[in-house]
Design a protein around this motif. Structure first.
Motif, PDB file in Angstrom:
ATOM      1  N   LYS A  34       0.825  -1.207   0.000  1.00 32.79           N
ATOM      2  CA  LYS A  34       0.000   0.000   0.000  1.00 32.79           C
ATOM      3  C   LYS A  34       0.860   1.258   0.000  1.00 32.79           C
ATOM      4  O   LYS A  34       0.606   2.202  -0.759  1.00 32.79           O
ATOM      5  CB  LYS A  34      -0.928  -0.004   1.211  1.00 32.79           C
ATOM      6  N   ALA A  35       1.889   1.289   0.838  1.00 32.53           N
ATOM      7  CA  ALA A  35       2.715   2.492   0.968  1.00 32.53           C
ATOM      8  C   ALA A  35       3.730   2.626  -0.156  1.00 32.53           C
ATOM      9  O   ALA A  35       4.174   3.733  -0.469  1.00 32.53           O
ATOM     10  CB  ALA A  35       3.437   2.482   2.316  1.00 32.53           C
ATOM     11  N   GLY A  36       4.136   1.476  -0.757  1.00 30.93           N
ATOM     12  CA  GLY A  36       5.161   1.508  -1.792  1.00 30.93           C
ATOM     13  C   GLY A  36       6.542   1.780  -1.259  1.00 30.93           C
ATOM     14  O   GLY A  36       7.445   2.155  -2.018  1.00 30.93           O
ATOM     15  N   SER A  37       6.708   1.559   0.064  1.00 27.03           N
ATOM     16  CA  SER A  37       7.983   1.909   0.671  1.00 27.03           C
ATOM     17  C   SER A  37       8.143   1.189   2.001  1.00 27.03           C
ATOM     18  O   SER A  37       7.215   1.170   2.821  1.00 27.03           O
ATOM     19  CB  SER A  37       8.057   3.423   0.890  1.00 27.03           C
ATOM     20  N   PHE A  38       9.326   0.607   2.232  1.00 25.96           N
ATOM     21  CA  PHE A  38       9.634   0.005   3.521  1.00 25.96           C
ATOM     22  C   PHE A  38       9.762   1.077   4.606  1.00 25.96           C
ATOM     23  O   PHE A  38       9.305   0.914   5.728  1.00 25.96           O
ATOM     24  CB  PHE A  38      10.935  -0.796   3.446  1.00 25.96           C
ATOM     25  N   SER A  39      10.402   2.186   4.249  1.00 28.12           N
ATOM     26  CA  SER A  39      10.658   3.237   5.243  1.00 28.12           C
ATOM     27  C   SER A  39       9.362   3.882   5.713  1.00 28.12           C
ATOM     28  O   SER A  39       9.228   4.230   6.895  1.00 28.12           O
ATOM     29  CB  SER A  39      11.591   4.296   4.658  1.00 28.12           C
ATOM     30  N   ALA A  40       8.392   4.058   4.807  1.00 26.37           N
ATOM     31  CA  ALA A  40       7.118   4.661   5.200  1.00 26.37           C
ATOM     32  C   ALA A  40       6.391   3.796   6.215  1.00 26.37           C
ATOM     33  O   ALA A  40       5.823   4.293   7.193  1.00 26.37           O
ATOM     34  CB  ALA A  40       6.239   4.885   3.974  1.00 26.37           C
TER      35      ALA A  40
END
Length: 307
Positions: free
Chosen positions: A14-20
């Motif tokens: 959903k976020a498209g990012s591990f860091s998010a």
């Protein structure tokens, strides 16, 4: 493979990012990555493609995300109901919607529902668009979403409740305020306060303007209908918006909402993953909102003129 592995995987998709995701749950990016890597090891193939700007699901990842999202929603609902049984309270209903939806569409219904079910918790999660509501609903943990209805969305059932006519919100000293209604040609070259570009209502409006051959000028943009009407009331421009009942009445003497009868009505209502899987409480809340709207006088649903 654990439920946490699956939850983190869906969150990263959903976020498209591990860091998010790491920021959202207050853990390290490495910890989030480990959950996904464990799934990939057990399944024997990659679930995410890494790109400079983030990650996207592979074909296998997409298949897993769809299946997991559906399953997690049912598990979360069951866990909430079990927790309610353990606590001995009335359970909860979780709704995702826009920031001003409760004020305009369900204030009376919320009071009615609370009076009937005083022990039930009502939890509202704010999103900024129907797309955001769909994503939050699909991620599980929520029962209902109040949205502006648009094109069908896979895995989501939409049910209309309210039909809103469109109006031109304009300050009373504007020449357009003296007209009984607004025709498409009246909007040519008009400087308008723009609705959010990614919203269903803006898509609906842009389609109609394009089909009508009209090219207004959007030189101000806002995040929601209420802000657009407020700026119009302050004289910063005109706004084409749905006719929201809360903006009619003597408290807005400097504002006129002029009907635009040629613009097809905007439909709003409920979205759920599956109506037959809703808890009885969630279904009752949805029906309560619909019943209150059905009981409103026609004039309140489709206001016109200069009230």
């Amino acid at each position: 493979m654990t439920l946490d592995d699956l939850r983190f995987f869906v969150a990263v998709c959903k976020a498209g990012s591990f860091s998010a995701v790491a920021r959202e749950v207050s853990c390290t990016q490495s910890a989030v990555s480990q959950h996904v890597k464990r799934l990939e090891r057990e399944l024997g193939l990659s679930l995410l493609e890494r790109h400079p700007r983030g990650v996207v699901p592979t074909q296998a990842g997409h298949l897993l995300r769809v299946a997991v999202t559906d399953g997690l929603g049912s598990i979360d609902r069951a866990l909430r109901e079990i927790e309610a049984l353990v606590r001995g309270d009335g359970g909860s209903v979780r709704i995702t919607t826009g920031a001003t939806t409760v004020r305009h569409f369900m204030a009376d219904a919320v009071v009615d529902f609370r009076r009937t079910f005083p022990q039930v918790r009502l939890e509202f999660q704010t999103e900024h668009s129907s797309r955001g509501c769909f994503d939050a609903l699909a991620a599980g943990g929520l029962d209902l979403a109040w949205i502006t209805l648009g094109a069908p969305v896979r895995g989501i059932d939409q049910r209309p409740v309210v039909e809103l006519p469109w109006v031109l919100a304009v300050r009373t000293e504007s020449p357009l305020a003296a007209q009984p209604f607004i025709a498409p040609t009246d909007l040519e070259g008009t400087r308008l306060i723009g609705l959010p570009g990614n919203s269903t209502s803006r898509t609906h409006l842009d389609t109609w303007l394009r089909q009508s051959g009209i090219q207004p000028v959007f030189d101000t943009s806002v995040a929601d209908w209420d802000t657009a009407i407020l700026l119009a009331e302050l004289g910063l421009g005109c706004a084409i918006v749905p006719a929201l009942p809360g903006w009619h009445g003597p408290g807005h003497a400097d504002l006129r909402l002029v009907p635009i009868p040629a613009l097809p009505v905007l439909r709003t209502g409920w979205a759920v993953r599956r109506w037959d899987a809703l808890s009885p409480l969630a279904r009752t809340f949805a029906d309560t909102v619909a019943r209150h709207w059905a009981q409103r006088p026609t004039a309140a649903q489709a206001p016109s003129g200069s009230e």
